[in-house]
Write a protein that holds these residues in place. Structure first.
Motif, short mmCIF file in Angstrom:
data_model
loop_
_atom_site.label_atom_id
_atom_site.label_comp_id
_atom_site.label_asym_id
_atom_site.label_seq_id
_atom_site.Cartn_x
_atom_site.Cartn_y
_atom_site.Cartn_z
N PRO A 117 0.63 -1.19 -0.03
CA PRO A 117 0.07 0.11 -0.08
C PRO A 117 0.86 1.06 0.01
O PRO A 117 1.83 1.39 0.47
N LYS A 118 0.50 2.33 -0.59
CA LYS A 118 0.98 3.62 -0.47
C LYS A 118 1.00 3.91 0.95
O LYS A 118 0.00 3.92 1.73
N SER A 119 2.17 4.80 1.41
CA SER A 119 1.88 5.10 2.73
C SER A 119 2.63 6.38 3.03
O SER A 119 3.21 7.13 2.29
N ALA A 120 2.40 7.08 4.08
CA ALA A 120 2.75 8.46 4.60
C ALA A 120 4.25 8.47 4.99
O ALA A 120 4.99 9.08 4.66
N MET A 121 4.65 7.19 5.54
CA MET A 121 6.20 7.19 5.85
C MET A 121 6.69 5.58 5.88
O MET A 121 5.82 4.73 6.26
N ARG A 122 7.71 5.69 5.14
CA ARG A 122 8.45 4.27 5.04
C ARG A 122 9.55 4.33 5.95
O ARG A 122 10.53 5.05 5.70
N VAL A 123 9.72 3.47 6.91
CA VAL A 123 10.58 3.23 7.61
C VAL A 123 11.31 1.69 7.78
O VAL A 123 10.66 0.99 7.78
N PHE A 124 12.78 1.82 7.65
CA PHE A 124 13.68 0.92 7.56
C PHE A 124 14.16 0.46 8.98
O PHE A 124 14.73 1.45 9.41
N ILE A 125 13.88 -0.65 9.68
CA ILE A 125 14.62 -0.82 10.97
C ILE A 125 15.59 -1.92 11.00
O ILE A 125 14.92 -3.12 10.69
N ASN A 126 16.62 -1.88 11.37
CA ASN A 126 17.60 -2.71 11.34
C ASN A 126 17.94 -3.18 12.68
O ASN A 126 18.61 -2.51 13.48
N ALA A 127 17.09 -4.34 12.92
CA ALA A 127 17.15 -4.96 14.14
C ALA A 127 17.86 -6.28 13.85
O ALA A 127 17.58 -7.27 14.60
N ALA A 128 18.94 -6.26 13.10
CA ALA A 128 19.74 -7.67 12.85
C ALA A 128 20.54 -8.17 14.05
O ALA A 128 20.90 -9.26 14.13
N ALA A 129 20.81 -7.24 14.80
CA ALA A 129 21.70 -7.37 15.82
C ALA A 129 21.08 -7.79 17.18
O ALA A 129 21.51 -8.19 18.04
N ALA A 130 19.70 -8.22 17.16
CA ALA A 130 18.77 -8.51 18.27
C ALA A 130 18.89 -10.08 18.47
O ALA A 130 17.92 -10.61 17.95
N VAL A 131 19.88 -10.50 19.05
CA VAL A 131 20.24 -11.82 19.20
C VAL A 131 20.17 -12.56 20.52
O VAL A 131 20.00 -13.79 20.82
N ALA A 132 19.94 -11.67 21.75
CA ALA A 132 19.87 -12.15 23.04
C ALA A 132 19.28 -10.98 23.69
O ALA A 132 19.58 -9.87 23.72
N GLY A 133 18.67 -11.39 25.07
CA GLY A 133 18.64 -10.56 26.11
C GLY A 133 17.47 -9.53 25.63
O GLY A 133 16.43 -9.74 24.80
N GLY A 134 17.71 -8.16 26.34
CA GLY A 134 16.62 -7.16 26.14
C GLY A 134 16.52 -6.71 24.77
O GLY A 134 15.34 -6.08 24.27
N GLY A 135 17.46 -6.99 23.75
CA GLY A 135 17.12 -6.68 22.47
C GLY A 135 16.24 -7.35 21.72
O GLY A 135 15.45 -6.83 20.84
N VAL A 136 16.20 -8.65 21.99
CA VAL A 136 15.11 -9.50 21.49
C VAL A 136 13.55 -9.23 21.92
O VAL A 136 12.63 -8.95 20.97
N THR A 137 13.31 -8.81 23.43
CA THR A 137 12.31 -8.44 23.70
C THR A 137 11.83 -6.92 23.05
O THR A 137 10.50 -7.12 22.54
N TYR A 138 12.69 -6.04 23.01
CA TYR A 138 12.51 -4.90 22.31
C TYR A 138 11.97 -5.13 20.81
O TYR A 138 10.87 -4.49 20.40
N LEU A 139 12.77 -6.24 19.98
CA LEU A 139 12.35 -6.37 18.66
C LEU A 139 10.95 -6.86 18.69
O LEU A 139 10.04 -6.54 17.85
N GLN A 140 10.72 -7.76 19.64
CA GLN A 140 9.13 -8.31 19.50
C GLN A 140 8.23 -7.23 19.70
O GLN A 140 7.36 -7.27 18.73
N HIS A 141 8.31 -6.38 20.50
CA HIS A 141 7.24 -5.37 20.52
C HIS A 141 7.48 -4.50 19.60
O HIS A 141 6.44 -3.63 19.10
N LEU A 142 8.66 -4.10 18.85
CA LEU A 142 8.63 -3.35 17.79
C LEU A 142 7.83 -3.75 16.55
O LEU A 142 7.22 -3.18 16.20
#
Length: 525
Positions: A117-142
């Motif tokens: 779909p056409k969108s107002a804002m296109r955001v690329f989120i580089n979460a490739a480093a979320a492999v453990a701990g709080g980074g994984v929790t954060y990625l889940q919620h993102l």
């Protein structure tokens, strides 16, 4: 309620095109050397590239459309977003030549039969480093919160290959859903599996997910991917903003607004590097120094820096000066709530709890000293994986020397779904860390009605407020005094209700709403 988009249309549309070009390069040296070359193409006129040839017989094929940066491609490689690249090497003693042919294009809709779909804002989120701990929790919620919160915007996530949430956001197991590992699985299959694991509606059409194999191969592989393939993806997907939530941004100019989040504040603490050198060796200290350089570079290059706490912001700004920055704390996961069931592996009777992967800055030595000073204190259950093995060996030796083996137990693997039972039945969470960007485990503990014992340093007072007993100095004596207060009052209903109330101030919805406002603010400038 969805967050309104900023005025205007940020999304750029790229007309379908095809490109054919030929590149020729010459590399000197059979082991390692620099390679220079020229490529021509009908779409770009004359273009220059410089790269690094790692070993004889290997060529360069990673990003920039044809060949640039440095990476490995023996015989055959994929230039993401461009097409297939063939590199044919010839070896003549100390001189190697090769021809590379690239055929492909950048399309508005790269998946046949799938409309975006056409969108107002296109955001690329580089979460490739979320492999453990709080980074994984954060990625889940993102992934689970941003797309439904702002349906007019489009979100593209780069996630670790094989990323599977440990449990859904309601606390129930997510099953054996796995992300396919092959490049052909990028797109709808990955989207469907992750959406199912996170209980995100399959009809949520404003999210796309890319599994990234380079994320688990080390800092160098991640650096190469972020400066080649990732930027090609950003261009191919015509994104308006690049968000890097793990300290590091591309060294190349992405040519779009750039936002970084400093989730790891350790690179800004020289003491961490000194401890790594002492316990883990010079190589570990050098990796930390490299991470420090990359983190500082990210702060200086980014249009906006996000911090998880005012304390973390203060640490960086004291070094770098005033920044364009915002503080957006993490939220509280709804799976963490008071629970009555005591896990089978938990100690019988009163016990303290320590939950964290074991790094040199977590202050375990302070906890060991505190227990040794007060034999009357209840035992401590430690849940976490020892990431710094040399430091962990030293801790084990201290425990043995102080005859604390029966008062400290280690539990490496505890599913997230069982953590509420541990938190809810502990007297208090002991959190003696002296280097934190936020403090996710204290927040989880408080949500389960578990008070906290912590050092009065960094962001912990911001998170815990009056729901913690504080050690005023990073010493065994000071921590012992705080633990004695917790042992006396930790099971009182008043303190446990106060912990739950304090945790109620944090929500992931509020966190994600602030993310959207931050992105929109950068694009509005």
């Amino acid at each position: 309620m969805p967050v309104p988009a900023t005025s205007g249309t940020h999304g750029r549309r790229v007309q379908p095109c095809s490109r054919i070009g030929v590149g020729v390069g010459i590399a000197f040296g059979t082991g390692a050397g620099f390679a220079i070359g020229v490529r021509t193409g009908a779409w770009a006129g004359l273009d220059f590239w410089a790269g690094f040839d790692l070993c004889a017989g290997f060529g360069l094929c990673a990003g920039f459309g044809i060949c640039a940066g440095f990476g490995l491609c023996a015989g055959f490689g994929i230039c993401a977003g461009i097409g297939k690249a063939f590199y044919i090497p010839w070896q003549f003693a100390d001189i190697k030549t090769g021809i590379e042919v690239v055929v492909g294009g950048r399309l508005e809709n790269p998946e046949p039969g799938r409309e975006y779909p056409k969108s107002a804002m296109r955001v690329f989120i580089n979460a490739a480093a979320a492999v453990a701990g709080g980074g994984v929790t954060y990625l889940q919620h993102l992934i689970s919160s941003l797309p439904p919160l702002s349906p007019k915007d489009f979100f593209i996530f780069a996630v670790p290959e094989g990323f599977v949430p440990a449990c859904s956001l309601t606390g129930s197991p997510a099953g054996s859903t796995a992300i396919p590992a092959t490049a052909s699985a990028v797109g709808s299959a990955a989207d469907t599996n992750i959406k199912a694991a996170l209980e995100l509606p399959a009809s949520c059409g404003n999210v796309r997910i890319f599994p990234v194999s380079e994320s688990g191969k080390g800092l160098i592989d991640r650096f190469v991917w972020e400066n080649t393939t990732m930027l090609d993806l950003c261009e191919r997907e015509a994104v308006d903003l690049l968000f890097c939530p793990a300290n590091i941004v591309p060294m190349r100019n992405p040519k779009i607004p750039l936002v970084v989040m400093l989730q790891n504040i350790a690179p800004f603490y020289p003491r961490v590097r000194r401890m790594l050198a002492h316990f883990e060796g010079k190589a570990a200290a050098m990796r930390q120094l490299l991470l420090e350089f990359l983190s500082v570079t990210a702060v200086r290059k980014s249009d906006l820096v996000l911090f998880l706490s005012e304390a973390s912001r203060g640490v960086v700004e004291r070094r770098e000066g005033h920044l364009r920055a915002e503080v957006i704390p993490h939220g509280r996961s709804i799976q963490f709530h008071p629970a009555n069931k005591l896990p089978d592996e938990a100690p019988h009777g009163p016990f303290f709890l320590f939950v964290s992967n074991l790094y040199v800055y977590k202050g375990l030595e302070i906890l060991v000293d505190a227990l040794a000073l007060a034999p009357e204190l209840p035992p401590v259950a430690i849940i976490g994986h020892p990431f710094n093995s040399g430091y962990f060996a030293w801790i084990q030796k201290k425990i043995e020397e102080k005859c604390l083996g029966k008062r400290i137990s280690f539990h490496k693997a505890v599913p997230n779904s069982e953590l509420p039972g541990w938190y809810s039945n502990a007297i208090a969470l002991v959190f003696p860390s002296w280097c934190e960007s936020f403090g996710m485990t204290p927040l989880e503990a408080m949500a389960c009605g578990c008070p906290v014992v912590a050092l009065r340093v960094g962001p912990v007072p911001e998170v815990c407020g009056d729901a913690a007993w504080y050690a005023e100095a990073p010493t065994g004596h000071s921590l012992m005094a705080a633990m004695q207060k917790a042992a006396e009052h930790g099971n009182d209903r008043h303190y446990r209700l106060r912990a739950v109330k304090r945790a109620g101030r944090f929500s992931w919805e509020d966190t994600m709403r602030k993310h959207l406002q931050a992105f929109q603010g950068v694009l509005a400038d």
